[in-house]
Motif scaffolding. Structure first.
Motif, PDB file in Angstrom:
ATOM      1  N   ASP A 179       0.825  -1.179  -0.020  1.00 25.82           N
ATOM      2  CA  ASP A 179       0.043   0.078   0.038  1.00 25.82           C
ATOM      3  C   ASP A 179       0.926   1.236   0.042  1.00 25.82           C
ATOM      4  N   ASP A 180       0.228   2.317  -0.427  1.00 26.33           N
ATOM      5  CA  ASP A 180       0.954   3.715  -0.432  1.00 26.33           C
ATOM      6  C   ASP A 180       2.516   3.647  -0.771  1.00 26.33           C
ATOM      7  N   GLU A 236      -3.880   4.571  -6.739  1.00 30.54           N
ATOM      8  CA  GLU A 236      -4.851   5.033  -5.666  1.00 30.54           C
ATOM      9  C   GLU A 236      -5.348   6.480  -5.995  1.00 30.54           C
TER      10      GLU A 236
HETATM   11 MG    MG Z   1      -3.411   2.993   0.175  1.00 29.06          MG
END
Ligand code: MG
Ligand code: C2E
Ligand code: MG
Ligand code: MG
Length: 284
Positions: A179-180, A236
């Motif tokens: 993620d991220d 995202e």
């Molecule tokens: Mg994320």
């Protein structure tokens, strides 16, 4: 005079810290009650394929319906939960609830794509695979119906232990997404060591597309190298058709963002699935 102003700013500062500490304690104790009083809820945000425009997954995102304060965002309470260790109980609840929901949808004869849950680094201990296996078993949910999103902080801490746990999860049939991506400290070369099948490009690099040269270069580099590592790429926070067009051009696999849908309650996500909601590639 100078001394006075230092004093008063010191007083102001410590008062502010005091307020923050109180706020923190209040959130902690209310969060404990929230778990017991059913104030937590999962919202679902679709992930869509940039080839077909179809929904191919969703991320489960935690929401807190506070009786007085209304909907409290995870940006407020997750950091507190992380600090206090309450994230372990929250994380267990999230996993349980996601599996319960997947099972409910299946019982209603709905075909659902994999649902991703966010894992805190604190949940990542040697017992994790066993705990997850037990939840899947309890709800009779297949491991490939739940994906796990982890963050780079876990990789940076990246010992052989972490890799071993990840390998166990993968051996069980689960997939891991990072993620991220890009906000932490891990390089793509470093990523090879971890059994991660998906990279999620952080929203902070998507915002500037396609006008900010640096963001374009970063997005291009991430997509190119992830392709070499045979990882899926999810962008995202995609909000505009221009961002989508650029990401599609790059060969990014999926997008998640307000352009297609905000995170929504389970019933609304089910409606999108039932109606076959698709991404329109209007500008192409
Ligand atoms: Mg994320
Ligand atoms: P995340 O995992 O990176 O989740 C994506 C966040 O971006 C979500 O915020 C989502 O609502 C938001 N987002 C998605 N598309 C867009 C867009 O187009 N524009 C904008 N401005 N924002 C968009 P949310 O739901 O507030 O969650 C924030 C963070 O809280 C998550 O970031 C995740 O790190 C954490 N979080 C949420 N639920 C859980 C959970 O169950 N467990 C753990 N450990 N963390 C969670
Ligand atoms: Mg996430
Ligand atoms: Mg994020």
């Amino acid at each position: 005079k100078a001394g006075q102003s230092i004093d008063s700013s010191f007083l102001f500062y410590s008062e502010e810290m005091n307020q923050r500490a109180k706020e923190h304690l209040r959130i902690e104790s209310e969060l404990r009650q929230a778990l017991q009083n059913n104030e937590l809820q999962l919202y679902y945000q679709p992930k869509v394929s940039l080839r077909s425009g179809r929904i191919v997954g969703a991320e489960a995102l935690l929401r807190w319906r506070h009786p007085l304060r209304g909907l409290v965002s995870p940006g407020v309470f997750i950091p507190v939960a992380e600090e206090t260790g309450l994230i372990l109980d929250l994380g267990a609840w999230v996993l349980e609830e996601a599996c319960r929901q997947v099972r409910e949808w299946r019982d209603a004869n709905m075909i659902t794509p994999p649902i991703a849950v966010n894992l805190s680094a604190r949940q990542f201990d040697a017992e994790l695979p066993k705990r997850i296996a037990a939840v899947l078993e309890r709800h009779q949910v297949q491991p490939d119906q739940i994906n796990l999103e982890i963050t780079e902080s876990l990789l940076v801490r990246g010992t052989d232990k972490v890799i071993a746990i990840m390998n166990q999860l993968v051996a069980m049939g689960m997939s891991l997404a990072l993620d991220d991506f890009g906000t932490g400290y891990s390089s793509l070369a470093y990523l090879k060591k971890f059994p991660i099948s998906t990279l999620k490009i952080d929203r902070s690099f998507v915002i500037g597309l396609p006008y900010e040269e640096n963001d374009c270069a970063i997005a291009r580099a991430i997509v190119t190298m992830a392709q070499q590592l045979r990882q899926e790429i999810v962008a995202e926070g995609v909000e505009t058709a221009e961002q989508m067009a650029f990401l599609r051009e790059l060969g990014c696999d999926q997008l998640q963002g307000y352009l297609f849908s905000q995170p929504v309650p389970a019933a609304d996500f089910a409606t999108m699935l039932r109606e076959g909601k698709r991404l329109a590639f209007a500008n192409r």
